[in-house]
Design a protein around this motif. Structure first.
Motif, PDB file in Angstrom:
ATOM      1  N   GLU A 262      15.513  29.414 -38.225  1.00 49.02           N
ATOM      2  CA  GLU A 262      14.846  30.698 -37.426  1.00 49.02           C
ATOM      3  C   GLU A 262      15.279  30.793 -35.926  1.00 49.02           C
ATOM      4  OE1 GLU A 262      10.553  31.109 -39.748  1.00 49.02           O
ATOM      5  OE2 GLU A 262      10.706  29.533 -38.155  1.00 49.02           O
ATOM      6  N   ILE A 263      15.389  29.678 -35.497  1.00 49.63           N
ATOM      7  CA  ILE A 263      16.016  29.404 -33.955  1.00 49.63           C
ATOM      8  C   ILE A 263      17.447  30.031 -33.811  1.00 49.63           C
ATOM      9  CG2 ILE A 263      16.071  28.177 -31.847  1.00 49.63           C
ATOM     10  CD1 ILE A 263      13.994  26.431 -32.787  1.00 49.63           C
ATOM     11  N   ASN A 264      18.215  29.494 -34.811  1.00 50.46           N
ATOM     12  CA  ASN A 264      19.511  29.813 -34.927  1.00 50.46           C
ATOM     13  C   ASN A 264      19.752  31.316 -34.956  1.00 50.46           C
ATOM     14  OD1 ASN A 264      20.165  27.161 -34.523  1.00 50.46           O
ATOM     15  ND2 ASN A 264      20.686  26.931 -36.813  1.00 50.46           N
ATOM     16  N   ALA A 265      18.964  31.888 -36.076  1.00 50.74           N
ATOM     17  CA  ALA A 265      19.073  33.185 -36.241  1.00 50.74           C
ATOM     18  C   ALA A 265      18.832  34.225 -34.997  1.00 50.74           C
ATOM     19  CB  ALA A 265      18.258  33.709 -37.492  1.00 50.74           C
ATOM     20  N   LEU A 266      17.531  33.649 -34.284  1.00 52.37           N
ATOM     21  CA  LEU A 266      16.929  34.330 -32.975  1.00 52.37           C
ATOM     22  C   LEU A 266      18.307  34.448 -32.227  1.00 52.37           C
ATOM     23  CD1 LEU A 266      13.448  32.930 -32.346  1.00 52.37           C
ATOM     24  CD2 LEU A 266      13.892  35.592 -32.712  1.00 52.37           C
ATOM     25  N   LEU A 267      18.808  33.469 -32.037  1.00 52.88           N
ATOM     26  CA  LEU A 267      20.024  33.226 -30.863  1.00 52.88           C
ATOM     27  C   LEU A 267      21.054  34.250 -31.265  1.00 52.88           C
ATOM     28  CD1 LEU A 267      20.493  29.465 -30.416  1.00 52.88           C
ATOM     29  CD2 LEU A 267      19.477  31.156 -28.592  1.00 52.88           C
ATOM     30  N   VAL A 268      21.420  34.406 -32.500  1.00 55.73           N
ATOM     31  CA  VAL A 268      22.504  35.137 -32.814  1.00 55.73           C
ATOM     32  C   VAL A 268      22.015  36.705 -32.891  1.00 55.73           C
ATOM     33  CG1 VAL A 268      23.935  35.531 -34.681  1.00 55.73           C
ATOM     34  CG2 VAL A 268      23.460  33.475 -34.401  1.00 55.73           C
ATOM     35  N   ARG A 290      19.126  19.212 -30.117  1.00 52.85           N
ATOM     36  CA  ARG A 290      19.663  20.014 -31.352  1.00 52.85           C
ATOM     37  C   ARG A 290      20.533  20.828 -30.887  1.00 52.85           C
ATOM     38  NH1 ARG A 290      15.882  20.860 -36.404  1.00 52.85           N
ATOM     39  NH2 ARG A 290      15.027  18.780 -36.738  1.00 52.85           N
ATOM     40  N   GLY A 291      21.056  20.796 -29.615  1.00 53.79           N
ATOM     41  CA  GLY A 291      22.075  21.676 -29.021  1.00 53.79           C
ATOM     42  C   GLY A 291      23.319  21.925 -29.787  1.00 53.79           C
ATOM     43  N   GLY A 292      23.768  20.843 -30.601  1.00 64.03           N
ATOM     44  CA  GLY A 292      24.828  20.718 -31.426  1.00 64.03           C
ATOM     45  C   GLY A 292      24.671  21.584 -32.417  1.00 64.03           C
ATOM     46  N   VAL A 306      27.822  29.097 -23.249  1.00 56.84           N
ATOM     47  CA  VAL A 306      28.269  28.315 -22.073  1.00 56.84           C
ATOM     48  C   VAL A 306      26.990  27.344 -22.163  1.00 56.84           C
ATOM     49  CG1 VAL A 306      28.136  28.254 -19.501  1.00 56.84           C
ATOM     50  CG2 VAL A 306      29.235  30.169 -20.734  1.00 56.84           C
ATOM     51  N   VAL A 307      27.356  26.245 -21.921  1.00 60.94           N
ATOM     52  CA  VAL A 307      26.529  25.014 -21.919  1.00 60.94           C
ATOM     53  C   VAL A 307      26.502  24.436 -20.626  1.00 60.94           C
ATOM     54  CG1 VAL A 307      25.939  22.644 -22.821  1.00 60.94           C
ATOM     55  CG2 VAL A 307      27.209  24.156 -24.245  1.00 60.94           C
ATOM     56  N   VAL A 308      24.872  24.449 -20.125  1.00 62.98           N
ATOM     57  CA  VAL A 308      24.776  24.067 -18.746  1.00 62.98           C
ATOM     58  C   VAL A 308      23.712  22.767 -19.061  1.00 62.98           C
ATOM     59  CG1 VAL A 308      23.271  24.638 -16.498  1.00 62.98           C
ATOM     60  CG2 VAL A 308      24.549  26.411 -17.928  1.00 62.98           C
ATOM     61  N   PRO A 309      24.129  21.388 -18.559  1.00 64.06           N
ATOM     62  CA  PRO A 309      23.677  20.289 -18.747  1.00 64.06           C
ATOM     63  C   PRO A 309      22.210  20.136 -17.891  1.00 64.06           C
ATOM     64  CG  PRO A 309      25.484  19.946 -17.294  1.00 64.06           C
ATOM     65  CD  PRO A 309      25.216  21.313 -17.610  1.00 64.06           C
TER      66      PRO A 309
END
Ligand code: SAH
Length: 442
Positions: A262-268, A290-292, A306-309
């Protein structure tokens, strides 16, 4: 407004610096950086001919009478002149400057309070991305091409707004100019505005809002949609715009957590809809975050990201306790490990006295963790600490030994995120040596 601000083009023009010393040298190098041809004059008095040849004059002389004489020469010839620390003798004052290449911010107080200008400059500096100059240069490179490809002024303005506030700018600011260039060319070839949506996968750090990186703060402040975990402190969420859509996806008090799918779908969905999305996670997104998995999904859907550590819990907790995670006398390795593997999979736990262990999500199985480490050969006297809500106002720390880890974890019942630290280095932490009530409990 006491002074009228302008930016002078000095490229290839003559600049005269009268005087010597560090201030004169600093002026000369600033002028050189702007492309001026600099003459430094310190061995003889400046004459009318010196002034006449110059497009701008700086005077760095301790002798006020001589400074005024040279300044008057410049004024008589209409050459802009600045006498350091003497706004009254100058026809212009120098602002405090933030220099990002083609992107420049100048802050002035009309010479009234240079220190104030410098302090404001420092704050602006922190706000502006390091690569802002690269972005300005990028825009310059495309300026003519865009003008030819998009003749309408309004359409062009819309295109630039999309470019400079969207994923293309983000890619340039992240140092990924090749990708930005490809996206720009693609947008122009398709003769439609470039996509607006992007996901920033941002680490929010362990809790203390001051532990956000400058990049993380900027991404949060610019986000239109913030999809966040429970671990993210309210003070950090408060940094987002008031009108930003905030979507909590953690497991809150009894409510079921949003599934990863569900999170993945929200992001997209939100990025495709054209929003600047921040996926905000506690600590660092790539450490048990679970960033990967989320990136794989974004990649599969062609959504730019973009990934921000962020500062992971182990680093935040260690700093909060003055606990060096490695130490030449005590630990030559640090293991970041989860206490809770997938069903049937026990995460590896190195039972090595020269090791510092930082165990995430381990408090619930502290007894088992202690037993396994002792069975592996680690002494029951090895120092341990449990840090709950590390770096937050309600941080709680308990010290004990490995043999007492289970009991120590049982005392911990606050319900906040808790980190277990194990190893000789734990004895170096502030408060570890002094026997405390909580230590006695372990
Ligand atoms: N991505 C996060 C970790 C997420 S897993 C990071 O890099 O820190 C969640 C676990 O992290 C918690 O169960 C706890 O073990 C640890 N944790 C996160 N924040 C913490 C904090 N402020 N204090 C102590 N432990 C914390």
């Amino acid at each position: 407004m006491r002074h009228f601000p302008i930016f002078l083009d000095l490229a290839g023009r003559s600049a005269l610096v009268v005087g010597a010393g560090p201030r004169a040298t600093a002026k000369a190098s600033a002028l050189t950086a702007a492309g001026a041809v600099v003459t430094m004059l310190s061995d003889r008095p400046a004459g009318a001919a010196d002034i006449a040849a110059a497009a701008i004059v700086f005077i760095c002389l301790a002798d006020d009478v001589e400074a005024r004489r040279v300044a008057d020469l410049a004024v008589a010839r209409g050459v802009p002149v600045n006498v350091v620390d003497r706004p009254g003798m100058s026809t212009f004052v120098m602002p405090a400057v933030v220099d990002r290449g083609e992107f420049v911010v100048a802050v002035g107080t009309g010479g009234a309070a240079p220190i104030l200008a410098r302090r404001i400059r420092a704050r602006i500096q922190a706000l502006l991305p390091e690569r802002l100059g690269r972005l300005a240069a990028f825009a310059r490179r495309f300026r003519e091409t865009v003008k030819r490809a998009v003749p309408s002024f309004d359409a062009r303005r819309r295109l630039w707004e999309r470019v400079l506030a969207g994923p293309i700018a983000d890619l340039v600011l992240a140092g990924r100019e090749r990708e930005a260039q490809a996206a720009m060319v693609e947008a122009m070839n398709r003769r439609e505005p470039p996509p607006a949506g992007i996901v920033h996968l941002v680490g929010a750090g362990p809790g203390d809002p001051e532990l956000l990186t400058l990049k993380a703060l900027r991404a949060i402040e610019e986000a239109e949609v913030v999809i966040h975990d429970d671990l993210v402190a309210p003070e950090i969420l408060a940094r987002a715009r008031v009108d930003a859509l905030r979507i909590p996806v953690g497991k809150r008090a009894g409510r079921p957590a949003t599934t990863q799918a569900e999170i993945n779908a929200l992001l997209v969905r939100h990025a495709r809809g054209g929003s600047r999305v921040v996926r905000l996670k506690g600590g660092d997104p790539f450490i048990f975050g679970r960033g990967g998995e989320e990136l794989e999904e974004l990649r599969a859907h062609g959504v730019p990201f973009v990934v921000v550590p962020g500062i992971t819990a182990a680093l935040g907790c260690a700093a909060s306790l003055d606990l060096p995670l490695t130490h030449r006398d005590h630990a030559s390795a640090l293991t970041i490990v989860t206490g809770r593997g997938r069903p049937g999979e026990e995460p590896p736990l190195p039972a090595d006295p020269r090791h510092t262990l930082a165990i995430y999500m381990g408090a619930a199985d502290a007894v088992g963790i202690g037993e396994r480490l002792m069975a592996g050969g680690l002494s029951g006297a090895t120092p341990v600490a449990i840090v709950e809500n590390g770096t937050r106002a309600d941080e709680r720390v308990r010290f004990g030994t490995l043999a007492g880890l289970g009991a120590l974890a049982a005392v911990h019942r606050g319900g906040g995120p808790a980190l277990i630290l194990i190893g000789e280095t734990v004895a170096l932490a502030r408060g570890a040596a002094a026997p405390t009530a909580s230590r006695a409990a372990g």
